[in-house]
Design an enzyme around this catalytic site. Sequence first.
Site, PDB file in Angstrom:
ATOM      1  N   LYS A  85       0.832  -1.205   0.000  1.00 43.16           N
ATOM      2  CA  LYS A  85       0.000   0.000   0.000  1.00 43.16           C
ATOM      3  C   LYS A  85       0.868   1.258   0.000  1.00 43.16           C
ATOM      4  O   LYS A  85       1.900   1.318   0.691  1.00 43.16           O
ATOM      5  CB  LYS A  85      -0.912  -0.040   1.220  1.00 43.16           C
ATOM      6  CG  LYS A  85      -1.935   1.077   1.311  1.00 43.16           C
ATOM      7  CD  LYS A  85      -2.848   0.840   2.508  1.00 43.16           C
ATOM      8  CE  LYS A  85      -3.857   1.973   2.685  1.00 43.16           C
ATOM      9  NZ  LYS A  85      -4.761   1.717   3.830  1.00 43.16           N
ATOM     10  N   SER A 160      -9.163   2.757   3.111  1.00 38.72           N
ATOM     11  CA  SER A 160      -8.168   3.338   2.238  1.00 38.72           C
ATOM     12  C   SER A 160      -7.300   2.316   1.501  1.00 38.72           C
ATOM     13  O   SER A 160      -6.481   2.701   0.663  1.00 38.72           O
ATOM     14  CB  SER A 160      -7.258   4.263   3.067  1.00 38.72           C
ATOM     15  OG  SER A 160      -6.599   3.544   4.102  1.00 38.72           O
ATOM     16  N   SER A 184      -9.862   0.193   7.287  1.00 34.79           N
ATOM     17  CA  SER A 184      -9.329   0.330   5.929  1.00 34.79           C
ATOM     18  C   SER A 184      -8.769  -0.943   5.316  1.00 34.79           C
ATOM     19  O   SER A 184      -8.375  -0.937   4.153  1.00 34.79           O
ATOM     20  CB  SER A 184      -8.241   1.409   5.903  1.00 34.79           C
ATOM     21  OG  SER A 184      -8.814   2.680   6.076  1.00 34.79           O
TER      22      SER A 184
END
Length: 472
Positions: A85, A160, A184
Amino acid sequence: MNAKDESALWRLSASELLQCYRDGTLDPVTVTQAVLDRMDAVNSRLNAVIARRDSRVLDEARASAKRFANGQALSALDGIPITVKDSLLTVDQPTSWGTKALREHRPGHDEFAVGRARSGGALIVGKTNVPEFALEGYTDNPLFGATGNPWSPSLTPGGSSGGAVAALAAGIAPLAIGQDGGGSIRRPASHAGVVGLKPSLSAWPRQHVLPSLLLDFEVIGPLARTVADARLLFDALRGPDPVDRSSLAAAQAALACPRSKAPKRLIYVERFGSAPLDPQIARSAQQAAHVFADLGHHVEARALPLDLDFFVEAWPQIGQIGLARMFDAHPDWADQASVKYRDMADAGRRLPASRLWQIIDHVSQLRRTCASFFEGIDGILMPSAAALPWPAKEAFPPRIDGQDVGPRGHAIYTGWVNAAGLPGLALPAEPSSEGLPIGVQLIGAYGSDDTLLDLGEAYEAAAPWAYRWPDL
């Protein structure tokens, strides 16, 4: 599936790849090229991976192949393609955090767990998209744009960790390292039909990190298409280290949670008070509860016996205070941030210091309450998200089941788990009538990550819905 059919290699799980490497029927170079080819084929529609490492990762794959040929594999991750990520530091790529100010941000370090993965031979194929500052429940930013959901690219995969789950569901690497500060990992997993573990606080030690915007709520954890693969990644990167002293407590808590095959005491929580829930998600979550009951566990449907009203107001304030602190330390970042984040920081500056201490006191009380609560039960089952995926460029759905909701209306089920420091395992459930993924989460006592994964594997084997591939 024939593992030697190169057109299908991107479909193989990490566990299958590891077995093929060990028996010599596949090699990491062939697999990595297949994954990169798959990325070429689908990423332009999704915008899931925003930075690639093609030439370097192929060199690393060749080194991995030599290790397997010599019987010297570094770990269970050796030769396995993985994504990271873009809110986690990587030594050889920028970590932009979805904001223009950090377009070329290169601190020269790997996040601790990323470094563990790299030293174990994992093949990092690229970094995945996030919302700006990874602070919202969708995935769009002014630097790279919006990420689409593989099941319907005009819709969001959530956030996210939206880029991470979109890449997984589309066949771009079988593993991903995500981050969860308020849901997330778990909510995007539910929107993309994959598995995600938000570990117990500090089960993966942390060092070399971006500024925390949510106190100590932000943990990193594994995303995969199967529970076995999530366990493989979790086990490879877990374990205490003195660089993160709280990881020593996490390891001790795991030892204090012995695994057992005895039936578990689970409570099923469908709703939080009068907050709306999409009816299709409610039906799907109920079906998931029936699966656990059919496995022999005692499942009781009732309300969550925790008072979380304080966090309804406090949650946005935590992010506001975090942004204010960060922008004061990095005014050049503030200058290039989107207006809404500068406004949030201004709101944080107006809050008194006593408010932060009040929030910290309530967090500590919640953790004590949860420790007592879990003496009487083994887990909590509830939806991961209150809404189905919505348009990709919209920050949140404004209505759920006919009711108006605010920015966190879709996210009500997850943030409290972060505040409490507990582990939460996101599992796919029965899809919607439109074919959109729906997920549930299983929450356990601090340190009970292994028990959740055991329950998840049994659920996965018994659930009547099998993993599906999106039509891309």
